[in-house]
Motif scaffolding. Structure first.
Motif, PDB file in Angstrom:
ATOM      1  N   MET A   1      26.926  11.898  35.137  1.00 15.22           N
ATOM      2  CA  MET A   1      25.805  12.698  34.202  1.00 15.22           C
ATOM      3  C   MET A   1      25.186  11.545  33.584  1.00 15.22           C
ATOM      4  O   MET A   1      23.733  11.966  33.101  1.00 15.22           O
ATOM      5  CB  MET A   1      26.536  13.222  32.881  1.00 15.22           C
ATOM      6  N   ALA A   2      25.412  10.952  33.992  1.00 12.46           N
ATOM      7  CA  ALA A   2      24.442  10.019  33.045  1.00 12.46           C
ATOM      8  C   ALA A   2      22.641   9.405  34.113  1.00 12.46           C
ATOM      9  O   ALA A   2      22.061   8.833  33.826  1.00 12.46           O
ATOM     10  CB  ALA A   2      24.702   8.266  33.070  1.00 12.46           C
ATOM     11  N   ASP A   3      23.502   9.656  34.660  1.00 15.07           N
ATOM     12  CA  ASP A   3      22.229   9.394  36.380  1.00 15.07           C
ATOM     13  C   ASP A   3      21.546  10.913  36.173  1.00 15.07           C
ATOM     14  O   ASP A   3      19.939  10.902  36.227  1.00 15.07           O
ATOM     15  CB  ASP A   3      22.672   9.847  37.495  1.00 15.07           C
ATOM     16  N   GLY A   4      21.903  11.686  36.026  1.00 14.79           N
ATOM     17  CA  GLY A   4      21.437  12.934  35.678  1.00 14.79           C
ATOM     18  C   GLY A   4      20.044  12.963  34.620  1.00 14.79           C
ATOM     19  O   GLY A   4      19.438  13.313  34.665  1.00 14.79           O
ATOM     20  N   ASN A   5      20.695  12.721  33.491  1.00 18.11           N
ATOM     21  CA  ASN A   5      19.785  12.431  32.715  1.00 18.11           C
ATOM     22  C   ASN A   5      18.991  11.322  32.377  1.00 18.11           C
ATOM     23  O   ASN A   5      17.650  11.371  31.965  1.00 18.11           O
ATOM     24  CB  ASN A   5      21.126  11.991  30.823  1.00 18.11           C
ATOM     25  N   GLN A   6      18.753  10.622  33.004  1.00 17.99           N
ATOM     26  CA  GLN A   6      18.120   9.396  33.719  1.00 17.99           C
ATOM     27  C   GLN A   6      16.888   9.854  34.424  1.00 17.99           C
ATOM     28  O   GLN A   6      15.870   9.784  33.785  1.00 17.99           O
ATOM     29  CB  GLN A   6      19.105   8.181  34.551  1.00 17.99           C
ATOM     30  N   THR A   7      17.587  10.868  35.597  1.00 16.69           N
ATOM     31  CA  THR A   7      16.382  11.588  35.814  1.00 16.69           C
ATOM     32  C   THR A   7      15.455  12.520  35.289  1.00 16.69           C
ATOM     33  O   THR A   7      14.472  12.313  35.696  1.00 16.69           O
ATOM     34  CB  THR A   7      16.752  12.478  37.245  1.00 16.69           C
ATOM     35  N   ILE A   8      16.188  12.976  34.000  1.00 15.65           N
ATOM     36  CA  ILE A   8      15.488  14.053  33.595  1.00 15.65           C
ATOM     37  C   ILE A   8      14.558  13.100  32.773  1.00 15.65           C
ATOM     38  O   ILE A   8      13.467  13.891  32.764  1.00 15.65           O
ATOM     39  CB  ILE A   8      16.393  15.027  32.997  1.00 15.65           C
ATOM     40  N   MET A   9      14.909  12.326  32.287  1.00 15.73           N
ATOM     41  CA  MET A   9      14.127  11.717  31.308  1.00 15.73           C
ATOM     42  C   MET A   9      13.141  10.773  32.352  1.00 15.73           C
ATOM     43  O   MET A   9      11.865  10.807  31.594  1.00 15.73           O
ATOM     44  CB  MET A   9      14.711   9.965  30.236  1.00 15.73           C
ATOM     45  N   GLU A  10      12.802  10.250  33.149  1.00 14.92           N
ATOM     46  CA  GLU A  10      12.117   9.954  33.952  1.00 14.92           C
ATOM     47  C   GLU A  10      11.167  10.609  34.035  1.00 14.92           C
ATOM     48  O   GLU A  10       9.713  10.832  34.354  1.00 14.92           O
ATOM     49  CB  GLU A  10      12.846   9.280  35.445  1.00 14.92           C
ATOM     50  N   LYS A  11      11.582  12.551  34.693  1.00 12.75           N
ATOM     51  CA  LYS A  11      10.780  13.318  35.214  1.00 12.75           C
ATOM     52  C   LYS A  11      10.020  13.380  33.779  1.00 12.75           C
ATOM     53  O   LYS A  11       8.807  14.001  33.937  1.00 12.75           O
ATOM     54  CB  LYS A  11      11.579  14.959  35.113  1.00 12.75           C
ATOM     55  N   ALA A  12      10.591  13.503  32.893  1.00 11.75           N
ATOM     56  CA  ALA A  12       9.753  13.946  31.700  1.00 11.75           C
ATOM     57  C   ALA A  12       8.471  13.011  31.263  1.00 11.75           C
ATOM     58  O   ALA A  12       7.853  13.504  30.841  1.00 11.75           O
ATOM     59  CB  ALA A  12      10.601  13.867  29.931  1.00 11.75           C
ATOM     60  N   GLU A  13       8.868  11.536  31.770  1.00 10.51           N
ATOM     61  CA  GLU A  13       8.173  10.770  30.761  1.00 10.51           C
ATOM     62  C   GLU A  13       6.712  10.939  31.887  1.00 10.51           C
ATOM     63  O   GLU A  13       5.982  10.730  31.649  1.00 10.51           O
ATOM     64  CB  GLU A  13       8.554   9.451  31.199  1.00 10.51           C
ATOM     65  N   ALA A  14       7.615  11.044  33.262  1.00  9.70           N
ATOM     66  CA  ALA A  14       5.952  11.231  34.231  1.00  9.70           C
ATOM     67  C   ALA A  14       5.074  12.323  33.678  1.00  9.70           C
ATOM     68  O   ALA A  14       3.433  11.907  34.305  1.00  9.70           O
ATOM     69  CB  ALA A  14       6.940  10.932  35.596  1.00  9.70           C
ATOM     70  N   ARG A  15       6.016  13.185  33.316  1.00  8.14           N
ATOM     71  CA  ARG A  15       5.316  14.570  33.141  1.00  8.14           C
ATOM     72  C   ARG A  15       3.841  14.380  31.823  1.00  8.14           C
ATOM     73  O   ARG A  15       2.949  14.565  31.615  1.00  8.14           O
ATOM     74  CB  ARG A  15       6.282  15.853  32.818  1.00  8.14           C
ATOM     75  N   PHE A  16       4.858  13.351  31.261  1.00  4.38           N
ATOM     76  CA  PHE A  16       4.067  12.653  29.673  1.00  4.38           C
ATOM     77  C   PHE A  16       3.361  12.129  30.134  1.00  4.38           C
ATOM     78  O   PHE A  16       1.453  11.681  29.811  1.00  4.38           O
ATOM     79  CB  PHE A  16       5.323  12.173  28.643  1.00  4.38           C
TER      80      PHE A  16
END
Length: 84
Positions: A1-16
């Motif tokens: 689950m930690a990898d899932g949150n990490q990917t979501i955070m990376e995607k959010a940062e990339a969009r930002f």
């Protein structure tokens, strides 16, 4: 689950980051447009002043030295052979 949150955070940062870049490009384009519009307005105003000054100088020159009006020469119908 930690990898899932990490990917979501990376995607959010990339969009930002993408939004930040697009916003910076938009601001730069807007600044260029406004700068060009201001320069165009200043140039137009300067040219208008020059045109109005020239027109006024032409009016003054015409008032001081009016051009002589030429008299019309009446055509004789008999000399041209035209019958009325």
């Amino acid at each position: 689950m930690a990898d899932g949150n990490q990917t979501i955070m990376e995607k959010a940062e990339a969009r930002f980051v993408d939004k930040q870049k697009k916003n910076a490009e938009r601001n730069k384009a807007t600044a260029e447009y406004m700068s060009e519009a201001k320069a165009r307005a200043l140039k137009t105003a300067r040219l208008r002043e020059l045109r109005l000054a020239k027109e006024e100088a032409d009016r003054v020159a015409e008032a001081l030295n009016p051009t002589p009006k030429t008299k019309r020469v009446a055509k004789k119908a008999a000399a041209t052979g035209v019958k009325t």
